[in-house]
Design a protein around this motif. Structure first.
Motif, PDB file in Angstrom:
ATOM      1  N   ALA A  80     -48.464  36.077 -32.276  1.00  0.00           N
ATOM      2  CA  ALA A  80     -47.282  35.293 -32.652  1.00  0.00           C
ATOM      3  C   ALA A  80     -46.424  35.983 -33.700  1.00  0.00           C
ATOM      4  CB  ALA A  80     -47.721  33.916 -33.165  1.00  0.00           C
ATOM      5  N   GLY A  81     -46.804  37.166 -34.117  1.00  0.00           N
ATOM      6  CA  GLY A  81     -46.042  37.875 -35.136  1.00  0.00           C
ATOM      7  C   GLY A  81     -46.263  39.371 -35.007  1.00  0.00           C
ATOM      8  N   GLU A  82     -45.700  40.095 -35.939  1.00  0.00           N
ATOM      9  CA  GLU A  82     -45.827  41.550 -35.929  1.00  0.00           C
ATOM     10  C   GLU A  82     -47.193  41.970 -36.476  1.00  0.00           C
ATOM     11  OE1 GLU A  82     -43.661  43.805 -34.694  1.00  0.00           O
ATOM     12  OE2 GLU A  82     -42.515  42.067 -33.995  1.00  0.00           O
ATOM     13  N   VAL A  83     -47.830  42.897 -35.781  1.00  0.00           N
ATOM     14  CA  VAL A  83     -49.080  43.469 -36.260  1.00  0.00           C
ATOM     15  C   VAL A  83     -48.754  44.253 -37.528  1.00  0.00           C
ATOM     16  CG1 VAL A  83     -50.967  45.045 -35.705  1.00  0.00           C
ATOM     17  CG2 VAL A  83     -49.964  43.619 -33.906  1.00  0.00           C
ATOM     18  N   PRO A  84     -49.509  44.060 -38.607  1.00  0.00           N
ATOM     19  CA  PRO A  84     -49.193  44.745 -39.871  1.00  0.00           C
ATOM     20  C   PRO A  84     -49.094  46.267 -39.720  1.00  0.00           C
ATOM     21  CG  PRO A  84     -50.928  43.118 -40.187  1.00  0.00           C
ATOM     22  CD  PRO A  84     -50.688  43.222 -38.710  1.00  0.00           C
ATOM     23  N   ASP A  85     -48.080  46.838 -40.327  1.00  0.00           N
ATOM     24  CA  ASP A  85     -47.899  48.293 -40.307  1.00  0.00           C
ATOM     25  C   ASP A  85     -49.117  48.984 -40.903  1.00  0.00           C
ATOM     26  OD1 ASP A  85     -45.388  48.184 -39.192  1.00  0.00           O
ATOM     27  OD2 ASP A  85     -44.340  48.236 -41.108  1.00  0.00           O
ATOM     28  N   GLY A  86     -49.484  50.096 -40.313  1.00  0.00           N
ATOM     29  CA  GLY A  86     -50.572  50.907 -40.857  1.00  0.00           C
ATOM     30  C   GLY A  86     -51.961  50.398 -40.538  1.00  0.00           C
ATOM     31  N   SER A  87     -52.080  49.274 -39.813  1.00  0.00           N
ATOM     32  CA  SER A  87     -53.413  48.732 -39.539  1.00  0.00           C
ATOM     33  C   SER A  87     -53.997  49.228 -38.219  1.00  0.00           C
ATOM     34  CB  SER A  87     -53.364  47.200 -39.541  1.00  0.00           C
ATOM     35  OG  SER A  87     -52.522  46.739 -38.494  1.00  0.00           O
ATOM     36  N   THR A  88     -53.190  49.872 -37.372  1.00  0.00           N
ATOM     37  CA  THR A  88     -53.672  50.340 -36.071  1.00  0.00           C
ATOM     38  C   THR A  88     -54.522  51.588 -36.236  1.00  0.00           C
ATOM     39  OG1 THR A  88     -51.774  49.402 -34.914  1.00  0.00           O
ATOM     40  CG2 THR A  88     -52.986  51.141 -33.774  1.00  0.00           C
ATOM     41  N   ARG A  89     -55.739  51.537 -35.701  1.00  0.00           N
ATOM     42  CA  ARG A  89     -56.661  52.675 -35.767  1.00  0.00           C
ATOM     43  C   ARG A  89     -56.480  53.606 -34.581  1.00  0.00           C
ATOM     44  NH1 ARG A  89     -62.034  49.279 -37.312  1.00  0.00           N
ATOM     45  NH2 ARG A  89     -61.531  48.912 -39.495  1.00  0.00           N
ATOM     46  N   ARG A  90     -56.307  53.024 -33.386  1.00  0.00           N
ATOM     47  CA  ARG A  90     -56.103  53.841 -32.185  1.00  0.00           C
ATOM     48  C   ARG A  90     -55.459  52.978 -31.106  1.00  0.00           C
ATOM     49  NH1 ARG A  90     -61.663  52.782 -31.612  1.00  0.00           N
ATOM     50  NH2 ARG A  90     -62.139  51.762 -29.643  1.00  0.00           N
ATOM     51  N   THR A 100     -72.329  36.956 -34.293  1.00  0.00           N
ATOM     52  CA  THR A 100     -72.943  35.639 -34.107  1.00  0.00           C
ATOM     53  C   THR A 100     -71.863  34.587 -33.868  1.00  0.00           C
ATOM     54  OG1 THR A 100     -72.832  35.012 -36.442  1.00  0.00           O
ATOM     55  CG2 THR A 100     -74.815  36.232 -35.730  1.00  0.00           C
ATOM     56  N   ALA A 101     -72.265  33.492 -33.257  1.00  0.00           N
ATOM     57  CA  ALA A 101     -71.342  32.372 -33.061  1.00  0.00           C
ATOM     58  C   ALA A 101     -70.932  31.787 -34.415  1.00  0.00           C
ATOM     59  CB  ALA A 101     -71.990  31.305 -32.181  1.00  0.00           C
ATOM     60  N   GLU A 102     -71.830  31.811 -35.381  1.00  0.00           N
ATOM     61  CA  GLU A 102     -71.507  31.289 -36.712  1.00  0.00           C
ATOM     62  C   GLU A 102     -70.379  32.110 -37.348  1.00  0.00           C
ATOM     63  OE1 GLU A 102     -74.709  32.057 -35.728  1.00  0.00           O
ATOM     64  OE2 GLU A 102     -75.300  29.978 -35.353  1.00  0.00           O
ATOM     65  N   ALA A 103     -70.455  33.420 -37.219  1.00  0.00           N
ATOM     66  CA  ALA A 103     -69.395  34.277 -37.759  1.00  0.00           C
ATOM     67  C   ALA A 103     -68.076  34.006 -37.043  1.00  0.00           C
ATOM     68  CB  ALA A 103     -69.779  35.751 -37.628  1.00  0.00           C
ATOM     69  N   ALA A 104     -68.131  33.776 -35.747  1.00  0.00           N
ATOM     70  CA  ALA A 104     -66.918  33.472 -34.988  1.00  0.00           C
ATOM     71  C   ALA A 104     -66.287  32.172 -35.463  1.00  0.00           C
ATOM     72  CB  ALA A 104     -67.229  33.396 -33.496  1.00  0.00           C
ATOM     73  N   HIS A 105     -67.108  31.167 -35.692  1.00  0.00           N
ATOM     74  CA  HIS A 105     -66.584  29.874 -36.152  1.00  0.00           C
ATOM     75  C   HIS A 105     -66.030  29.953 -37.568  1.00  0.00           C
ATOM     76  CE1 HIS A 105     -67.705  27.686 -32.593  1.00  0.00           C
ATOM     77  NE2 HIS A 105     -68.966  28.070 -32.705  1.00  0.00           N
ATOM     78  N   ALA A 106     -66.593  30.831 -38.391  1.00  0.00           N
ATOM     79  CA  ALA A 106     -66.149  30.961 -39.786  1.00  0.00           C
ATOM     80  C   ALA A 106     -64.872  31.799 -39.918  1.00  0.00           C
ATOM     81  CB  ALA A 106     -67.263  31.594 -40.628  1.00  0.00           C
ATOM     82  N   PHE A 107     -64.505  32.538 -38.892  1.00  0.00           N
ATOM     83  CA  PHE A 107     -63.349  33.430 -38.937  1.00  0.00           C
ATOM     84  C   PHE A 107     -62.049  32.658 -39.159  1.00  0.00           C
ATOM     85  CE2 PHE A 107     -59.925  35.583 -36.497  1.00  0.00           C
ATOM     86  CZ  PHE A 107     -59.835  36.744 -37.243  1.00  0.00           C
ATOM     87  N   ARG A 108     -61.241  33.159 -40.066  1.00  0.00           N
ATOM     88  CA  ARG A 108     -59.917  32.594 -40.332  1.00  0.00           C
ATOM     89  C   ARG A 108     -58.881  33.611 -39.863  1.00  0.00           C
ATOM     90  NH1 ARG A 108     -62.266  28.726 -39.878  1.00  0.00           N
ATOM     91  NH2 ARG A 108     -63.235  27.544 -41.512  1.00  0.00           N
ATOM     92  N   ALA A 109     -58.110  33.213 -38.860  1.00  0.00           N
ATOM     93  CA  ALA A 109     -57.142  34.123 -38.241  1.00  0.00           C
ATOM     94  C   ALA A 109     -55.987  34.424 -39.187  1.00  0.00           C
ATOM     95  CB  ALA A 109     -56.615  33.504 -36.956  1.00  0.00           C
ATOM     96  N   PRO A 110     -55.526  35.678 -39.195  1.00  0.00           N
ATOM     97  CA  PRO A 110     -54.352  36.031 -40.000  1.00  0.00           C
ATOM     98  C   PRO A 110     -53.095  35.347 -39.461  1.00  0.00           C
ATOM     99  CG  PRO A 110     -55.422  38.006 -39.095  1.00  0.00           C
ATOM    100  CD  PRO A 110     -56.117  36.823 -38.520  1.00  0.00           C
ATOM    101  N   SER A 111     -52.050  35.346 -40.256  1.00  0.00           N
ATOM    102  CA  SER A 111     -50.825  34.625 -39.901  1.00  0.00           C
ATOM    103  C   SER A 111     -50.144  35.155 -38.647  1.00  0.00           C
ATOM    104  CB  SER A 111     -49.844  34.641 -41.074  1.00  0.00           C
ATOM    105  OG  SER A 111     -49.480  35.981 -41.371  1.00  0.00           O
ATOM    106  N   TRP A 112     -50.365  36.418 -38.270  1.00  0.00           N
ATOM    107  CA  TRP A 112     -49.713  36.953 -37.077  1.00  0.00           C
ATOM    108  C   TRP A 112     -50.436  36.578 -35.788  1.00  0.00           C
ATOM    109  CZ3 TRP A 112     -52.406  40.787 -34.349  1.00  0.00           C
ATOM    110  CH2 TRP A 112     -53.410  41.458 -35.048  1.00  0.00           C
ATOM    111  N   PHE A 113     -51.609  35.973 -35.900  1.00  0.00           N
ATOM    112  CA  PHE A 113     -52.296  35.424 -34.735  1.00  0.00           C
ATOM    113  C   PHE A 113     -51.619  34.110 -34.384  1.00  0.00           C
ATOM    114  CE2 PHE A 113     -56.884  37.197 -34.639  1.00  0.00           C
ATOM    115  CZ  PHE A 113     -56.490  38.436 -35.107  1.00  0.00           C
ATOM    116  N   GLY A 114     -51.432  33.857 -33.110  1.00  0.00           N
ATOM    117  CA  GLY A 114     -50.844  32.601 -32.653  1.00  0.00           C
ATOM    118  C   GLY A 114     -51.907  31.624 -32.198  1.00  0.00           C
TER     119      GLY A 114
END
Length: 180
Positions: free
Chosen positions: A25-35, A134-148
């Motif tokens: 939903a937004g621009e991927v942060p500059d400089g964060s792309t690895r490949r 783990t599923a627990e780690a997935a549930h605890a994840f907080r998406a960055p603002s550019w995720f829709g």
């Protein structure tokens, strides 16, 4: 001497895939792309109880993958295959293919995201997925603002559905209506 087939089966990379998927939903942060790499994948005309079989060319590597289930946690078995086998199976996937550019992106929390920018009839669609231990780690994840909007449980956004043209969603991205 042991059974060669049994030994091969023990070497297969089989396990669970735990991932969450979102529209971009937004621009991927500059400089964060690895490949960045191009991916072509096709789905064989087999669908038994939600299982899927695909062949994939990703950079210089070729794989066959079998996945089962839907949603957050799925069974996955992926194996490298010889180019001749890929070439023999690829024509069988003509009705169910996708192509995308995948960017691997570092997130602030230490996770890695994979951003897929689709091509062809899906041009304009961008999704991001994050895999977890783990599923627990997935549930605890907080998406960055550019995720829709999260689409983990929306079958229209599974790659096999996109490849087959089943309920193809409208393009997403900055300023696009994601159908929500």
């Amino acid at each position: 001497m042991g059974d060669p087939e049994a030994a091969r089966q023990e070497d297969m990379s089989m396990g669970e895939e735990i991932e969450r998927r979102f529209l971009v939903a937004g621009e991927v942060p500059d400089g964060s792309t690895r490949r960045t790499e191009r991916i072509e994948q096709g789905y064989l005309p087999l669908d038994v109880d939600g299982a899927e079989v695909r062949v994939r060319r990703r950079g210089g590597q070729i794989f066959m993958t079998v996945k089962g289930g839907t949603g957050l946690v799925r069974t996955e078995c992926e194996e490298p295959i010889p180019p001749a086998l890929f070439d023999a199976l690829w024509p069988l996937t003509e009705a169910a293919r996708i192509a995308k550019e995948r960017r691997t992106v570092a997130l602030e929390g230490g996770e890695t995201a994979e951003v897929d920018d689709f091509g062809g009839r899906l041009a304009g669609l961008a999704m991001v997925e994050v895999e977890f231990e783990t599923a627990e780690a997935a549930h605890a994840f907080r998406a960055p603002s550019w995720f829709g909007r999260e689409v983990t449980d929306d079958a229209r956004y599974q790659n096999r559905s996109l490849a087959r043209g089943e309920g193809v969603p409208q393009p997403s991205g900055p300023g696009a209506d994601d159908g929500a």
